[in-house]
Design a protein around this motif. Structure first.
Motif, PDB file in Angstrom:
ATOM      1  N   VAL A   4      46.509  35.518  40.504  1.00  0.00           N
ATOM      2  CA  VAL A   4      46.471  36.121  39.174  1.00  0.00           C
ATOM      3  C   VAL A   4      47.692  35.688  38.356  1.00  0.00           C
ATOM      4  O   VAL A   4      47.583  35.428  37.147  1.00  0.00           O
ATOM      5  CB  VAL A   4      46.395  37.656  39.288  1.00  0.00           C
ATOM      6  N   LEU A   6      40.842  40.080  36.600  1.00  0.00           N
ATOM      7  CA  LEU A   6      41.131  39.612  37.951  1.00  0.00           C
ATOM      8  C   LEU A   6      42.178  40.487  38.631  1.00  0.00           C
ATOM      9  O   LEU A   6      42.149  40.662  39.856  1.00  0.00           O
ATOM     10  CB  LEU A   6      41.580  38.151  37.908  1.00  0.00           C
ATOM     11  N   THR A   7      43.108  41.044  37.844  1.00  0.00           N
ATOM     12  CA  THR A   7      44.124  41.940  38.417  1.00  0.00           C
ATOM     13  C   THR A   7      43.468  43.149  39.064  1.00  0.00           C
ATOM     14  O   THR A   7      43.910  43.630  40.119  1.00  0.00           O
ATOM     15  CB  THR A   7      45.112  42.384  37.324  1.00  0.00           C
ATOM     16  N   ARG A  39      47.573  33.913  34.779  1.00  0.00           N
ATOM     17  CA  ARG A  39      48.209  34.524  33.622  1.00  0.00           C
ATOM     18  C   ARG A  39      49.181  33.529  32.968  1.00  0.00           C
ATOM     19  O   ARG A  39      49.295  33.459  31.743  1.00  0.00           O
ATOM     20  CB  ARG A  39      48.948  35.805  34.030  1.00  0.00           C
ATOM     21  N   GLU A  52      48.166  42.192  41.778  1.00  0.00           N
ATOM     22  CA  GLU A  52      49.142  41.239  41.229  1.00  0.00           C
ATOM     23  C   GLU A  52      49.453  40.175  42.283  1.00  0.00           C
ATOM     24  O   GLU A  52      50.574  40.088  42.826  1.00  0.00           O
ATOM     25  CB  GLU A  52      50.409  41.989  40.798  1.00  0.00           C
ATOM     26  N   ALA A  67      42.748  28.769  41.631  1.00  0.00           N
ATOM     27  CA  ALA A  67      42.965  29.162  40.229  1.00  0.00           C
ATOM     28  C   ALA A  67      42.118  28.322  39.292  1.00  0.00           C
ATOM     29  O   ALA A  67      41.636  28.808  38.256  1.00  0.00           O
ATOM     30  CB  ALA A  67      44.444  29.029  39.875  1.00  0.00           C
ATOM     31  N   GLN A  88      38.855  40.034  49.566  1.00  0.00           N
ATOM     32  CA  GLN A  88      39.219  39.253  48.373  1.00  0.00           C
ATOM     33  C   GLN A  88      38.523  37.903  48.376  1.00  0.00           C
ATOM     34  O   GLN A  88      38.150  37.391  47.323  1.00  0.00           O
ATOM     35  CB  GLN A  88      40.737  39.078  48.323  1.00  0.00           C
ATOM     36  N   PRO A 146      42.619  37.277  33.055  1.00  0.00           N
ATOM     37  CA  PRO A 146      43.543  37.696  34.127  1.00  0.00           C
ATOM     38  C   PRO A 146      43.614  39.212  34.299  1.00  0.00           C
ATOM     39  O   PRO A 146      43.835  39.699  35.410  1.00  0.00           O
ATOM     40  CB  PRO A 146      44.887  37.121  33.665  1.00  0.00           C
TER      41      PRO A 146
END
Length: 712
Positions: free
Chosen positions: A559, A549-550, A563, A555, A538, A489, A546
């Motif tokens: 994210v 990105l999810t 959101r 989740e 962020a 990630q 978003p």
């Protein structure tokens, strides 16, 4: 007529009337008088009415008879009395005349007396006798002298009227030019309307515009005024340097030629049945970007005044500004669409499992955005050799196979590892085409190329950023498909952040500033370190959807914060937002700081899209006000000292400029810029632009390096 000119004419007339001893007035055929009569007597009206005409009709009747005179004359009435009449000649005004009288010729005085006694009743004889006794009697020599004086007066009055006419005409032309500024440049008929105004302002026979859509290439006439709709000029083309118009297109300087009908450079016009004696042409350019040439000519005018040429330049400048604004709007819209396409492709990279399917979709999307006649993506088969070919032109397989073989031989032979292509696109000629080859490289390994043919430099420059971003997608997809080297990630986060610099440098810089503000604010509030780190991450991804990105991160808290930020930005109500602490708080803080950067120090608070709790808004307002609006922007706290020139170059690097663009701005060579950047990287301990720019936003900058003291 303006009051000043009218007073001047009246004073001239009064002076001449006094010198000549005669009544004078300046009027026209309809008896619309420019001046009030000087030295008027009742007898003057009686003489004009002598033959029974009314005074109202007397002067028009006389001037109708003499309307074509070119010099002062003596006009004898039916009564024998005489008037002196001089024409006031101007180019545009309807004819005016100076009337002077009444006089009697010494040779005809007795005959005039006889006419009075025969024509008038007995009771009027004494009145006319008094008038004849008081009337001026002139010799022929005296009359000739007065006629010369009247000719001088008429010439002076003509000059006054001409000057006023020119001033009025100039004001009228300025009003016409103002219409250009008021016209809607988005209308399809805008350019035709502007050319019509230009033609009237300049007083030309015809006007035209030749567009230069392909910078440095062919010009083509797209609009004309003053010629037939089916004239041969429309659609005609010429190259830079060819003829009068081509010279202006080449030099980007105004051109003006007289007696052009005798010059072979006018063949562009003469071969189409147009023989202008005078031609004027303006480059339509803005910030050295040439859009086309504006031209006009006339077979009647012998020359164009300097004043008119200057007015034409004003019209040309207005056209240039409007076309520049329109062009920027078009480029901005295309860029917005490409950013949207990029984000869609980024989602496809996650959703579509097969690499081949994704790459075919990718090249079709590139083709839709660039509309090139040659486009392909080539991947080198590391094990067996050969190239995988992806192109929207399936019917040209043989040609692309030949090109793929050429690329393999050029970049992937054993003794040619393709190192030269690892960092920048390369221009190459292949079978008569000029191609730009974008490298697909990972960790100093060349994996393939994206090859595109561009019609011109302008399109190439506009599309380069988009294609650099596509490189990121290809690499990301290939890494996602590689089981042995899974992307973490953190790696995905870094790729997304680095790619933002490629396809949207302004957004990259804004995100870096937002990170600085959000992190500083949370530290000011003594929030936990994990929240500080979370809002910092962020802040640099606010440009991404978003939902996308999810698919990359799941989740995760990152994210959720983004959101929440997006919900606030879209003005959703409290019930529609997550309400999860601390993510709601962090999303709201992120909104405030981004909004502050976008709207400015004065307007950010009153324009927030959602209500913000006072417990958040008030501390944020105090924090932002403490930053002293107008102070210099925070920059890097550099632990090593850069020279003034290095700091200057680093600032340009931050704004996304390449070496050539920096060299042009600083008037140095690209090689010198490269040397400076190499030294900057060494001092900062980084290996590339992305790392250098990322480091720039980690803290405030020190003062510039002190200047060396000159030896005493």
């Amino acid at each position: 007529m303006k009051k000043k000119a009218a007073v001047y004419l009246q004073s001239l007339q009064n002076a001449y009337s006094s010198i000549c001893g005669l009544m004078m007035v300046v009027t026209n055929q309809e008896d619309d008088r420019l001046t009030q009569p000087s030295g008027l007597s009742e007898e003057f009206g009686d003489v004009l009415k002598f033959a029974g005409n009314s005074l109202k009709n007397a002067i028009p009747n006389i001037l109708t008879k003499v309307k074509d005179i070119q010099k002062p004359i003596v006009y004898e009435t039916s009564s024998g009395f005489k008037l002196l009449i001089a024409p006031v000649v101007t180019k545009q005004f309807r004819p005016y005349f100076i009337l002077a009288g009444i006089l009697v010729d010494e040779n005809t005085k007795e005959w005039v007396e006889g006419m009075v006694y025969q024509s008038k009743p007995l009771e009027e004889h004494k009145l006319w006798e008094r008038f004849l006794c008081g009337a001026r009697v002139f010799t022929a020599e005296h009359i000739k002298r007065i006629l010369n004086q009247m000719e001088e007066l008429a010439e002076i009055m003509g000059m006054v009227l001409e000057r006023e006419q020119d001033e009025d005409h100039y004001a009228y032309k300025l009003q016409l030019m103002n219409l250009v500024r008021l016209m809607d440049s988005t209308s399809p008929t805008w350019l035709q309307g502007v050319l019509t105004i230009f033609n009237r302002v300049m007083g030309l026979e015809f006007t035209g515009y030749a567009a230069n859509d392909l910078d440095g290439e062919l010009f083509r006439v797209t609009e004309t005024v003053g010629l037939n709709e089916d004239n041969a000029m429309l659609g005609a083309s010429f190259y830079p340097g060819e003829g009068y118009l081509g010279q202006v297109g080449l030099t980007k300087q105004m051109g003006y030629w007289e007696k052009s009908d005798r010059d072979p450079r006018a063949s562009f016009f003469t071969m189409r049945g147009i023989k202008p004696k005078v031609i004027i042409c303006y480059p339509i350019k803005y910030d050295n970007q040439l859009f086309g040439v504006l031209f006009g000519g006339s077979s009647i005018l012998p020359e164009i005044s300097e004043q008119l040429a200057d007015m034409g330049m004003l019209v040309a400048n207005q056209i240039s500004s409007a076309l520049y604004a329109l062009n920027n709007e078009i480029i901005t819209e295309r860029r917005r669409i490409r950013i949207g396409i990029f984000q869609e492709l980024a989602q496809d990279a996650v959703v579509i499992k097969e690499l081949d399917t994704f790459l075919q979709i990718l090249v079709k999307s590139i083709h839709q955005q660039i509309d090139s006649t040659f486009l392909c993506l080539l991947l080198y088969q590391q094990r067996g050799g050969g190239m995988d070919i992806y192109t929207p032109f399936k019917d040209q397989a043989d040609g692309y196979s030949a090109y793929a073989a050429n690329v393999e031989a050029t970049y992937f032979a054993d003794d040619r590892p393709g190192v030269a292509m690892l960092r920048r696109p390369i221009k190459r000629q292949w079978e008569g085409r000029s191609l730009l080859e974008f490298p697909i490289a990972l960790e100093h390994r060349l994996l393939g190329v994206i090859a595109v043919h561009f019609e011109n430099e302008r399109k190439m420059k506009e599309s380069t950023m988009f294609l650099n971003a596509i490189h990121f997608l290809v690499i990301t997809k290939m890494q996602l498909e590689t089981v042995t080297v899974p992307l973490t990630q953190t790696a995905i986060f870094n790729l997304l952040h680095d790619n933002l610099l490629i396809w949207n440098p302004e957004a990259y810089n804004k995100s870096a500033k937002a990170k600085e503000l959000t992190v500083g604010f949370l530290r000011e509030l003594n929030r936990p370190n994990d929240e500080v780190e979370l809002i910092g991450n962020a802040s640099v991804l606010t440009e991404y959807d978003p939902a996308l990105l999810t698919k990359y991160f799941g989740e995760t808290p990152l994210v959720i914060v983004l959101r929440q930020y997006q919900s606030c930005r879209e003005g959703r109500s409290d019930k529609e937002r997550t309400g999860i602490e601390p993510y709601e708080f962090l999303g709201t803080v992120l909104l405030i700081m981004v909004w502050y950067l976008e709207k400015g120090g004065r307007d950010w608070k009153v324009t927030l899209p959602v209500p913000v709790k006072e417990s958040i808004l008030r501390p944020a307002e105090l924090y932002l006000s403490s930053l002293a609006p107008g102070a210099r922007e925070p920059r890097l706290e550099i632990r090593v000292q850069l020279t003034a020139r290095e700091e200057e170059i680093l600032a340009h690097v931050m704004h996304g400029l390449n070496n050539k663009e920096i060299a042009e701005k600083l008037f140095i060579s690209a090689h010198t810029v490269k040397n400076h950047i190499t030294k900057i990287y060494e001092k900062l301990g980084v290996s590339g632009r992305v790392q250098a720019i990322s480091q720039m936003y980690q803290g405030p900058s020190p003062e510039p390096a002190p200047k060396r003291q000159s030896p005493k």
